[in-house]
Every structure is written in C-alpha cells, then in structure tokens.
Design a protein around this motif. Structure first.
Motif, short mmCIF file in Angstrom:
data_model
loop_
_atom_site.label_atom_id
_atom_site.label_comp_id
_atom_site.label_asym_id
_atom_site.label_seq_id
_atom_site.Cartn_x
_atom_site.Cartn_y
_atom_site.Cartn_z
N HIS A 1 0.84 -1.07 0.13
CA HIS A 1 0.23 0.01 -0.21
C HIS A 1 0.91 1.08 -0.05
N LEU A 2 0.49 2.24 -0.55
CA LEU A 2 1.05 3.43 -0.65
C LEU A 2 1.18 4.43 0.69
N THR A 3 2.17 4.79 1.09
CA THR A 3 2.01 5.81 2.02
C THR A 3 1.75 7.00 1.68
N ARG A 4 1.53 8.15 2.24
CA ARG A 4 1.22 9.58 1.53
C ARG A 4 2.51 10.11 0.87
N ALA A 5 3.68 9.78 1.30
CA ALA A 5 5.14 10.20 0.58
C ALA A 5 5.11 9.34 -0.75
N GLY A 6 4.32 8.18 -0.93
CA GLY A 6 4.27 7.60 -2.27
C GLY A 6 3.23 8.22 -2.96
N ALA A 7 2.10 8.02 -2.37
CA ALA A 7 0.89 8.86 -3.12
C ALA A 7 1.27 10.36 -3.78
N ASP A 8 2.06 11.06 -2.99
CA ASP A 8 2.54 12.31 -3.33
C ASP A 8 3.41 12.27 -4.56
N LEU A 9 3.84 11.12 -5.13
CA LEU A 9 4.32 11.05 -6.62
C LEU A 9 3.54 11.29 -7.69
N LEU A 10 2.30 11.27 -7.36
CA LEU A 10 1.35 11.54 -8.61
C LEU A 10 1.63 12.65 -9.51
N PRO A 11 1.80 13.74 -9.07
CA PRO A 11 2.16 14.78 -10.09
C PRO A 11 3.56 14.79 -10.80
N VAL A 12 4.41 13.93 -10.13
CA VAL A 12 5.56 13.56 -10.84
C VAL A 12 5.44 12.69 -12.16
N LEU A 13 4.54 11.76 -11.94
CA LEU A 13 4.24 10.91 -12.74
C LEU A 13 3.42 11.45 -13.77
N LYS A 14 2.57 12.27 -13.36
CA LYS A 14 1.33 12.98 -14.54
C LYS A 14 2.41 13.99 -15.40
N GLU A 15 3.68 14.58 -14.93
CA GLU A 15 4.15 15.45 -15.75
C GLU A 15 5.07 14.56 -16.62
N LEU A 16 5.63 13.37 -16.12
CA LEU A 16 6.18 12.35 -16.96
C LEU A 16 5.32 11.96 -18.31
N VAL A 17 4.16 11.67 -17.74
CA VAL A 17 3.11 11.07 -18.67
C VAL A 17 2.92 12.26 -19.88
N ILE A 18 2.75 13.56 -19.40
CA ILE A 18 2.57 14.53 -20.45
C ILE A 18 3.69 14.55 -21.25
N TRP A 19 4.79 14.61 -20.65
CA TRP A 19 6.18 14.83 -21.39
C TRP A 19 6.22 13.67 -22.51
N GLY A 20 6.29 12.43 -21.94
CA GLY A 20 6.53 11.33 -22.87
C GLY A 20 5.42 11.14 -24.08
#
Lengths: 137, 137
Positions: A89-108
């Motif tokens: 399960h994700l901790t808050r620190a893990g879940a807080d990576l959503l914006p990083v993934l979102k920007e990688l998705v947009i860039w890729g």
C-alpha cells in the motif's frame, strides 16, 4: 541463533538539491514503474506488478519493493499466512508522487514517438481513484 | 581509413506507457541532473556541469551529453576552434522537462530530510529565465 541483520548505513545524499535527493531514491528504470502500477492503476500484489507489460524481472521487483518500504514510500501487509503473501500500500509520501508521474506522462506522450497519451479525463479519474484509495486506508 | 561508426539500433521501447518511455531516456541518477543544470540554472558548458555539487564523473558527463543530443533533448554548438569547445543548448523537448523537475523539487523538498526547498518565487524566476533563454535562442 537468529541471523542478525547487518546495520546498513544510509548513503549520504549527494547534495541538498531536492532533484538529486529524489533521484537517489527514484533514479532508475524500474522504481517509478512499480509506483506507477500502484498510483495510476491501484495494483497491490506481487503478481500484478509482474504482469505489467514491461515484464520486470522478479529479483528487481523484490529489490524495489523492499527498498520502497525501507524508504517509507510503501508499506506491506500480510494477507495470507500459508504460504505468506503480502499486499503493498502507498504511504502519503508514495501517493504524493502522482504529480511527478503526471508530468512524465504529459512529457512522454508529447515528445516520444509511439508513446500512448491519456486524455485529461483519464488523468482526472486516476486522481479521484487514488484519493478514494488513500482515504479508505 | 576513417573509422566507421557501427550503426546502433535504437532499443525498442519497453511498452507504449509514457512513463516507461520517459524512463527509457531519463531513468538513471545523472541524466536529469545535467538537465537540471541547464533548465534551472542556465548552465551550458562542460566545466559548469562538472562543477555541480554532485561531482559527476567526466565519463558519465560525456556519455549523458552525447545521449541527450542523440535523443534530441539538447544541441551542441562549437564556440571555440582550438581546442574545440562546445556549448550545449536545450531543445523545446528538453526545456519541456521543467514541470517534471518542478514536481521532483516539490516532492523531494517535502519528503526527504535534508533536502533544500526553494520558495515559489524562486521557481517562478527559474521559469521566467528559462522562457527568456528559449526565446533568445
């Protein structure tokens, strides 16, 4: 006699730069893919990660799950005793990576040929689902 | 006889996932630090990258600059003939990584002990300066 775990010293961060500090944890080809499976797709179990299209090797998957737990980005919970099986399960620190993934998705999606580009509606649904999972514990 | 360069086949992407595609290019401890130096700090020259506090090794720096140029994220321009010296400039694809870096900065600053956290005003200045450099060519 129970085996004593050798205390491992945390390597010193390369610099106080938050990009460098983040890459100390996330800077490889696989860590963010395991977190992608959890954050974007709600995966929780070893076999679910292993089935992802990138076909992560089992030793790398085991290593990354252990590291992510040590680093406080995920927690494991046993859901079966014989044989022992864990869910992650994700901790808050893990879940807080959503914006990083979102920007990688947009860039890729924008700059790499052959890369899939999700619609904004898909990304909004991902965020709603993640919020629900994090609220549900 | 001039040495012929062996044609290198581009490895096939691991999947059409834009996160996986992005990590094929950026998933290591150093590539995004070289891009950080260019995007956030406007660095352009080999010695400037080598002086960053993470002390990148010269063989890694040379390799990453070559890869980034092949991948179309930076271009090199000769600024001196004897001995030949190059400056490196961001392409639009390279500069478009600013939002990824920004989210890594926010995440690292929030979740990693000892990591520096820039103010929103500093991040706005970074964006303004980058836009000026990209407009100026």
């Amino acid at each position: 006699m129970p085996r004593r775990e050798t205390p491992r010293r945390k390597p010193a961060p390369r610099s106080p730069c938050p990009v460098a500090c983040s890459l100390d944890l996330l800077g490889d080809k696989w860590t963010l893919l395991v977190l992608r499976d959890m954050i974007l797709f709600g995966k929780q179990r070893y076999n679910q990660f292993a089935e992802s299209p990138e076909r992560i090797a089992s030793n790398i998957l085991t290593d990354r799950l252990q590291r992510l737990e040590k680093q406080g980005l995920i927690v494991s919970r046993k859901y079966q005793d014989h044989p022992p099986r864990h869910e992650y399960h994700l901790t808050r620190a893990g879940a807080d990576l959503l914006p990083v993934l979102k920007e990688l998705v947009i860039w890729g999606g924008k700059h790499i040929a052959g890369s899939f580009q999700p619609t904004p509606a898909m990304m909004r649904k991902v965020k709603r689902d993640l919020n629900k999972r994090m609220a549900g514990g």
